[in-house]
Design an enzyme around this catalytic site. Structure first.
Site, PDB file in Angstrom:
ATOM      1  N   ASP A  98       0.590  -1.370  -0.289  1.00  0.00           N
ATOM      2  CA  ASP A  98      -0.258  -0.414   0.174  1.00  0.00           C
ATOM      3  C   ASP A  98       0.965   1.574  -0.199  1.00  0.00           C
ATOM      4  OD1 ASP A  98      -1.116   2.062   1.058  1.00  0.00           O
ATOM      5  OD2 ASP A  98      -2.611   0.997   1.820  1.00  0.00           O
ATOM      6  N   HIS A  99       1.112   1.709  -1.398  1.00  0.00           N
ATOM      7  CA  HIS A  99       2.213   2.232  -1.228  1.00  0.00           C
ATOM      8  C   HIS A  99       2.022   4.266  -0.424  1.00  0.00           C
ATOM      9  CE1 HIS A  99      -0.606   5.186  -3.954  1.00  0.00           C
ATOM     10  NE2 HIS A  99       0.410   6.319  -3.824  1.00  0.00           N
ATOM     11  N   HIS A 135      -6.018   3.094   1.063  1.00  0.00           N
ATOM     12  CA  HIS A 135      -4.698   3.849   1.472  1.00  0.00           C
ATOM     13  C   HIS A 135      -5.412   4.821   2.851  1.00  0.00           C
ATOM     14  CE1 HIS A 135      -3.056   3.147  -1.985  1.00  0.00           C
ATOM     15  NE2 HIS A 135      -3.501   3.759  -2.623  1.00  0.00           N
TER      16      HIS A 135
HETATM   17  C1  BG6 Z   1      -3.702   4.877  -6.475  1.00  0.00           C
HETATM   18  C2  BG6 Z   1      -5.472   5.061  -6.999  1.00  0.00           C
HETATM   19  O1  BG6 Z   1      -3.776   3.929  -5.704  1.00  0.00           O
HETATM   20  O2  BG6 Z   1      -3.584   5.894  -5.353  1.00  0.00           O
HETATM   21  C3  BG6 Z   1      -5.390   6.008  -7.764  1.00  0.00           C
HETATM   22  O3  BG6 Z   1      -5.178   3.941  -7.399  1.00  0.00           O
HETATM   23  C4  BG6 Z   1      -4.792   7.347  -7.151  1.00  0.00           C
HETATM   24  O4  BG6 Z   1      -6.548   6.287  -8.740  1.00  0.00           O
HETATM   25  C5  BG6 Z   1      -3.629   6.877  -6.137  1.00  0.00           C
HETATM   26  O5  BG6 Z   1      -4.518   8.445  -7.670  1.00  0.00           O
HETATM   27  C6  BG6 Z   1      -2.611   8.577  -5.326  1.00  0.00           C
HETATM   28  O6  BG6 Z   1      -1.545   8.103  -5.090  1.00  0.00           O
HETATM   29  P1  BG6 Z   1      -1.121   9.598  -4.380  1.00  0.00           P
HETATM   30  O7  BG6 Z   1       0.429   8.720  -3.695  1.00  0.00           O
HETATM   31  O8  BG6 Z   1      -0.478  10.273  -5.462  1.00  0.00           O
HETATM   32  O9  BG6 Z   1      -1.508  10.283  -3.333  1.00  0.00           O
END
Ligand code: BG6
Length: 479
Positions: free
Chosen positions: A171-172, A234
């Site tokens: 989960d980045h 997230h």
């Molecule tokens: C991803 C989603 O997991 O996270 C995208 O699939 C979203 O839709 C993105 O834009 C948002 O990531 P960050 O790091 O730009 O907030």
């Protein structure tokens, strides 16, 4: 088994994530001397390419996506790369893939950044080629299914070849610096934890607002929608980090044990506690943008915005609402957590005409990484006409507090942890399943009610009903 991998095998090596995030992150780690000299990176995908063609492909991606200040000499990094063409759905190509990977000295880390429908066949292929042994760990990129059932199928398929201790689910958001800083804020300071409960906190807000729209991800996004794309993973991870009990140690078991307890304590959401929306044409930052239906080319019932009033039913959080909202095409990109404290029990200044606002802690995750605590202070003066108090911010901007520290993107941290085998910032199976269980129940509720997304103008903060969701409790969204 603990080992630092000396082979990294990337499935989906020509995909969007590889180009935007994985290759740039690996390059940045390499440039800073953080990758072992003997680490080889093998990319694989369906496209036919030789090693040198893949290196050119990677160079183009680095030139496109690496910020100028982090671009450096690329030759050494590109030399680490090799490529093997593979149709992941048939067993035939996996022996050649295994030959390309060779025999790692310490171990192999595999990163699956492909459609989840390929996870099952890929695992079978890896098994058939002997690439699932004790010195192999497996990393999975989202989406991990579309509901609890499909996520279980994926998890079962992976568990058939790897024990949980060698499975790394990304989960980045957990790789983001300020998300980790939330743990430092809570557990490396004495002053917040005694107040971090229903007795002192009125409510919590978590906002993940994006200005982007569909971004060409038509097939994926329209099947997912905001709740599955952003909340299931997230936002619930952020909520779990805010709400969890102090783990005894900062390690994979202790942290994840505490997070999963929170996820399991989430109360089932009832009708009226969620609002969904879908954007229509509007403007963001002065630029006209089309509506979701126009981008998609047809009508759709998918939500691009969702707001939820959540509750964690445990001793610490009884009665404290957690307001969550996320959406595409909102006025600005911002991810933040707001901890709204309660009012002081008694105002000694009331007789002097002063009004007070309760303290508020705002944790900015992106684009600005900062922590702001609002405190009441007396407006300077002789107070002949009464005492005036005003809320003033105590502001810590992380880049100022830590000048010189490299701001890394989330995948740098996560890829390094994967190579070195630290699971703390990866999601365990029980967490994913608890997340799905809660989200599935919400979606089932929508179906039962026949709820369809309300429209909102691109560049606004979502449907007005989302404002009402908080406002009927006397709460205003932080903007
Ligand atoms: C991803 C989603 O997991 O996270 C995208 O699939 C979203 O839709 C993105 O834009 C948002 O990531 P960050 O790091 O730009 O907030």
């Amino acid at each position: 088994m603990s080992f630092t991998a000396d082979r990294l095998l990337l499935f989906g090596a020509t995909g969007d994530l590889a180009q935007r995030m994985l290759l740039p992150s690996l390059f940045a780690l390499d440039a800073d001397g953080l990758l072992a000299p003997d680490l080889k990176i093998i990319g694989t995908a369906r496209s036919a390419m030789s090693d040198s063609e893949y290196r050119n492909f990677a160079r183009a991606a680095l030139e496109k996506y690496l910020p100028a200040e982090r671009r450096g000499r690329m030759a050494e990094f590109l030399n680490r790369l090799a490529y093997q063409t593979l149709d992941a759905t048939t067993l035939e190509g996996y022996d050649a893939l295994a030959r390309k990977v060779g025999t790692p000295k310490h171990g192999l880390a595999i990163f699956l950044s492909t459609a989840p429908s390929l996870f099952g066949p890929t695992i079978k292929g890896l098994q058939s080629a002997g690439l699932t042994g004790e010195n192999v760990r497996m990393c999975l990129e989202k989406p991990l299914g579309t509901d609890l059932e499909s996520s279980r199928e994926i998890n079962d398929a992976v568990a058939g070849a790897f024990p949980e201790s060698r499975i790394f689910r990304i989960d980045h958001y957990l790789g983001k610096e300020t998300v980790q800083n939330l743990l430092a804020l809570r557990f490396a300071n004495l002053m917040f934890e005694p107040l971090w409960n229903a007795a002192h906190i009125d409510h919590v807000q978590i906002t993940v607002a994006e200005t982007v729209g569909l971004e060409g991800r038509v097939a994926f996004y329209d099947d997912a929608g905001a709740i599955r794309d952003m909340v299931q993973n997230h936002m619930l991870q952020l909520l779990a980090l805010v709400a969890m009990e102090p783990p005894a140690h900062f390690d994979a078991t202790a942290v994840r044990d505490e997070k999963v307890k929170v996820l399991r304590a989430l109360r089932a959401v009832v009708a009226g506690e969620t609002v969904t929306g879908q954007y229509r044409a509007g403007a963001i930052g002065g630029q006209a943008v089309p509506g979701y239906d126009e981008e998609l080319g047809r009508d759709s019932g998918t939500e691009t915005f969702v707001a939820i009033k959540a509750h964690v039913d445990n001793w610490r959080w009884k009665g404290v609402p957690f307001y969550l909202r996320t959406g595409k095409r909102l006025p600005r990109r911002v991810t933040e957590i707001v901890i709204q404290f309660r009012c002081v029990p008694h105002s000694i200044f009331a007789g002097k005409g002063a009004t007070m606002q309760p303290n508020r802690l705002v944790i900015g995750i992106q684009p600005e990484e900062n922590i702001t605590l609002s405190l009441m202070a007396k407006v300077p003066g002789l107070d002949r006409e009464g005492i005036r108090l005003r809320s003033v911010p105590l502001n810590i901007a992380m880049p100022d507090a830590f000048t010189g520290a490299v701001r890394r993107i989330a995948y740098e941290r996560l890829l390094l942890d994967l190579v070195e085998g630290d699971q703390t910032l990866f999601v365990r199976r029980d967490e994913v399943e608890a997340q799905w269980e809660w989200v599935d129940a919400i979606r089932a509720g929508w179906d039962a009610e026949g709820l369809t997304p309300k429209t909102y103008t691109a560049g606004s903060w979502g449907p007005s009903a989302a404002i009402a969701l908080a406002e009927r409790d006397g709460v205003t969204w932080h903007e």
